[in-house]
Design a protein around this motif. Structure first.
Motif, PDB file in Angstrom:
ATOM      1  N   ILE A   1     102.168  59.898  92.705  1.00 44.29           N
ATOM      2  CA  ILE A   1     100.777  59.662  93.121  1.00 44.29           C
ATOM      3  C   ILE A   1     100.713  58.573  94.186  1.00 44.29           C
ATOM      4  CG2 ILE A   1      98.514  58.843  92.355  1.00 44.29           C
ATOM      5  CD1 ILE A   1      99.130  60.147  89.627  1.00 44.29           C
ATOM      6  N   ALA A   2     101.449  57.490  93.959  1.00 46.03           N
ATOM      7  CA  ALA A   2     101.438  56.383  94.918  1.00 46.03           C
ATOM      8  C   ALA A   2     102.018  56.805  96.262  1.00 46.03           C
ATOM      9  CB  ALA A   2     102.221  55.197  94.354  1.00 46.03           C
ATOM     10  N   GLN A   3     103.089  57.588  96.224  1.00 42.23           N
ATOM     11  CA  GLN A   3     103.717  58.044  97.468  1.00 42.23           C
ATOM     12  C   GLN A   3     102.786  58.940  98.263  1.00 42.23           C
ATOM     13  OE1 GLN A   3     107.388  59.930  96.270  1.00 42.23           O
ATOM     14  NE2 GLN A   3     108.240  58.044  95.442  1.00 42.23           N
ATOM     15  N   ILE A   4     102.108  59.839  97.574  1.00 43.75           N
ATOM     16  CA  ILE A   4     101.251  60.810  98.255  1.00 43.75           C
ATOM     17  C   ILE A   4      99.968  60.163  98.780  1.00 43.75           C
ATOM     18  CG2 ILE A   4      99.875  62.914  97.932  1.00 43.75           C
ATOM     19  CD1 ILE A   4     102.026  63.795  95.867  1.00 43.75           C
ATOM     20  N   THR A   5      99.398  59.264  97.999  1.00 48.46           N
ATOM     21  CA  THR A   5      98.130  58.636  98.386  1.00 48.46           C
ATOM     22  C   THR A   5      98.319  57.377  99.220  1.00 48.46           C
ATOM     23  OG1 THR A   5      98.028  57.263  96.379  1.00 48.46           O
ATOM     24  CG2 THR A   5      97.036  59.470  96.271  1.00 48.46           C
ATOM     25  N   GLY A   6      99.541  56.827  99.224  1.00 49.59           N
ATOM     26  CA  GLY A   6      99.759  55.551  99.901  1.00 49.59           C
ATOM     27  C   GLY A   6      99.197  54.388  99.102  1.00 49.59           C
ATOM     28  N   GLY A   7      98.974  54.614  97.810  1.00 50.91           N
ATOM     29  CA  GLY A   7      98.406  53.581  96.966  1.00 50.91           C
ATOM     30  C   GLY A   7      99.435  52.572  96.480  1.00 50.91           C
ATOM     31  N   ASP A   8      98.929  51.504  95.899  1.00 53.27           N
ATOM     32  CA  ASP A   8      99.785  50.462  95.324  1.00 53.27           C
ATOM     33  C   ASP A   8     100.039  50.767  93.851  1.00 53.27           C
ATOM     34  OD1 ASP A   8      99.780  49.082  97.724  1.00 53.27           O
ATOM     35  OD2 ASP A   8      98.007  47.913  97.180  1.00 53.27           O
ATOM     36  N   LEU A   9     101.196  50.314  93.360  1.00 48.28           N
ATOM     37  CA  LEU A   9     101.580  50.530  91.968  1.00 48.28           C
ATOM     38  C   LEU A   9     101.440  49.254  91.151  1.00 48.28           C
ATOM     39  CD1 LEU A   9     104.834  52.701  92.264  1.00 48.28           C
ATOM     40  CD2 LEU A   9     102.763  53.366  91.031  1.00 48.28           C
ATOM     41  N   PHE A  10     101.007  49.425  89.905  1.00 47.51           N
ATOM     42  CA  PHE A  10     100.945  48.288  88.991  1.00 47.51           C
ATOM     43  C   PHE A  10     101.354  48.779  87.608  1.00 47.51           C
ATOM     44  CE2 PHE A  10      98.824  45.327  86.046  1.00 47.51           C
ATOM     45  CZ  PHE A  10      99.270  44.107  86.557  1.00 47.51           C
ATOM     46  N   GLU A  11     102.506  48.304  87.143  1.00 46.72           N
ATOM     47  CA  GLU A  11     103.003  48.752  85.841  1.00 46.72           C
ATOM     48  C   GLU A  11     102.527  47.832  84.736  1.00 46.72           C
ATOM     49  OE1 GLU A  11     107.239  48.865  85.520  1.00 46.72           O
ATOM     50  OE2 GLU A  11     107.212  49.795  83.512  1.00 46.72           O
ATOM     51  N   LEU A  12     102.076  48.423  83.651  1.00 44.70           N
ATOM     52  CA  LEU A  12     101.660  47.665  82.481  1.00 44.70           C
ATOM     53  C   LEU A  12     102.881  47.496  81.573  1.00 44.70           C
ATOM     54  CD1 LEU A  12      98.276  49.489  81.717  1.00 44.70           C
ATOM     55  CD2 LEU A  12      98.679  47.450  83.123  1.00 44.70           C
ATOM     56  N   LYS A  13     103.285  46.235  81.376  1.00 48.33           N
ATOM     57  CA  LYS A  13     104.482  45.942  80.608  1.00 48.33           C
ATOM     58  C   LYS A  13     104.124  45.121  79.362  1.00 48.33           C
ATOM     59  CE  LYS A  13     107.338  45.703  84.806  1.00 48.33           C
ATOM     60  NZ  LYS A  13     108.263  44.848  85.596  1.00 48.33           N
ATOM     61  N   PRO A  14     104.389  45.661  78.189  1.00 46.83           N
ATOM     62  CA  PRO A  14     104.140  44.887  76.971  1.00 46.83           C
ATOM     63  C   PRO A  14     105.004  43.634  76.950  1.00 46.83           C
ATOM     64  CG  PRO A  14     104.398  47.218  76.452  1.00 46.83           C
ATOM     65  CD  PRO A  14     104.790  47.048  77.891  1.00 46.83           C
ATOM     66  N   ALA A  15     104.416  42.529  76.496  1.00 44.67           N
ATOM     67  CA  ALA A  15     105.185  41.289  76.393  1.00 44.67           C
ATOM     68  C   ALA A  15     106.343  41.473  75.426  1.00 44.67           C
ATOM     69  CB  ALA A  15     104.264  40.155  75.936  1.00 44.67           C
ATOM     70  N   ASP A  16     106.124  42.299  74.411  1.00 43.57           N
ATOM     71  CA  ASP A  16     107.183  42.668  73.478  1.00 43.57           C
ATOM     72  C   ASP A  16     107.513  44.133  73.744  1.00 43.57           C
ATOM     73  OD1 ASP A  16     108.951  42.981  71.401  1.00 43.57           O
ATOM     74  OD2 ASP A  16     107.425  42.939  69.805  1.00 43.57           O
ATOM     75  N   PRO A  17     108.515  44.403  74.580  1.00 42.24           N
ATOM     76  CA  PRO A  17     108.793  45.782  74.997  1.00 42.24           C
ATOM     77  C   PRO A  17     109.124  46.701  73.816  1.00 42.24           C
ATOM     78  CG  PRO A  17     110.000  44.191  76.348  1.00 42.24           C
ATOM     79  CD  PRO A  17     109.437  43.433  75.185  1.00 42.24           C
ATOM     80  N   TYR A  18     108.757  47.962  73.984  1.00 41.14           N
ATOM     81  CA  TYR A  18     109.075  48.968  72.982  1.00 41.14           C
ATOM     82  C   TYR A  18     110.528  49.420  73.136  1.00 41.14           C
ATOM     83  CZ  TYR A  18     104.103  49.584  71.881  1.00 41.14           C
ATOM     84  OH  TYR A  18     102.794  49.387  71.467  1.00 41.14           O
ATOM     85  N   THR A  19     111.241  49.457  72.024  1.00 41.98           N
ATOM     86  CA  THR A  19     112.603  49.994  72.019  1.00 41.98           C
ATOM     87  C   THR A  19     112.540  51.482  71.686  1.00 41.98           C
ATOM     88  OG1 THR A  19     112.974  49.586  69.660  1.00 41.98           O
ATOM     89  CG2 THR A  19     113.458  47.769  71.203  1.00 41.98           C
ATOM     90  N   ASN A  20     113.667  52.148  71.788  1.00 37.30           N
ATOM     91  CA  ASN A  20     113.711  53.564  71.410  1.00 37.30           C
ATOM     92  C   ASN A  20     113.346  53.753  69.943  1.00 37.30           C
ATOM     93  OD1 ASN A  20     114.463  54.435  73.983  1.00 37.30           O
ATOM     94  ND2 ASN A  20     116.647  54.245  73.544  1.00 37.30           N
TER      95      ASN A  20
END
Length: 220
Positions: free
Chosen positions: A80-99
């Motif tokens: 989506i970002a590549q096609i629209t030329g938009g900026d990306l913002f990833e939401l990262k949990p402070a306590d990451p999820y493991t498998n």
């Protein structure tokens, strides 16, 4: 008499040489040095410059926000970002999820416990605000579907931001579940913004799928 003749001849020679000298151009006159002359800016050039500035100012800015548990939503967000030329913002949990955390078939896994107990769904993020947030006109929010709703780490971001004046478009990835009411629930949680119908992509999302969807949105 001889002296008078010699004097006359000498005078004639001087007059002749003077005449020849006055008819020949000097070297400085025949080859003038080049000078650097500043080029004037034409009116059309000025108009073009002003026009390009206005075009940039009128161009809508797009932000693609996403939470991805296994990489599928991240792939869709990147397309989506590549096609629209938009900026990306990833939401990262402070306590990451493991498998193991993401094993929904295990009743004791983290996501299962969060599903059973809604009080556990208030997931802290490393960052829930975006720099220059007010400059974005369109925000696309992506997430995986967990038990028929948006993965709850997205809730933290939605509650933390004011979407007033923004067009908000949800998208999700899932193996089988549809978008369901996930977009409506996020809109209700936000309380602001113009929330549009969203899109569900299969887990193995392709760029062609994303392109076809975006073509129908007319984001330009």
């Amino acid at each position: 008499m001889k002296k008078l003749t010699a004097l006359f001849l000498s005078l004639a020679m001087v007059v002749g040489l003077a005449a020849c000298s006055s008819g020949a151009p000097s070297s400085s006159e025949s080859s003038a040095p080049e000078t650097s002359v500043p080029q004037a800016t034409s009116e059309s050039d000025e108009t073009s410059s002003v026009g390009s500035e206005n075009t940039d100012a009128d161009t809508s800015k797009t932000l693609v926000v996403y939470f991805s548990a296994s990489g599928n939503t991240e792939e869709a967000a990147n397309y989506i970002a590549q096609i629209t030329g938009g900026d990306l913002f990833e939401l990262k949990p402070a306590d990451p999820y493991t498998n193991d955390d993401l094993d929904w078939t295990d009743d004791n896994s983290r996501v299962s416990q969060e599903y059973y107990d809604e009080s556990l769904r208030d997931v802290e993020l490393t960052s829930d605000t975006v720099e220059n947030w007010d400059s974005y006109d369109t925000v696309l929010i992506g997430y995986p579907i967990w038990w028929g709703i948006a993965a709850w780490p997205v809730n933290t971001f939605v509650k933390a931001n004011d979407f007033t004046g923004k067009t908000v478009i949800p998208f999700c990835t899932s193996a089988s579940s549809g978008l369901g009411q996930s977009g409506d629930l996020l809109a209700e949680l936000a309380g602001t913004g113009d929330w549009q119908d969203g899109q569900r992509f299969r887990s193995s999302v392709s760029e062609a799928d994303v392109q076809e969807w975006l073509d129908g949105l007319n984001l330009d």
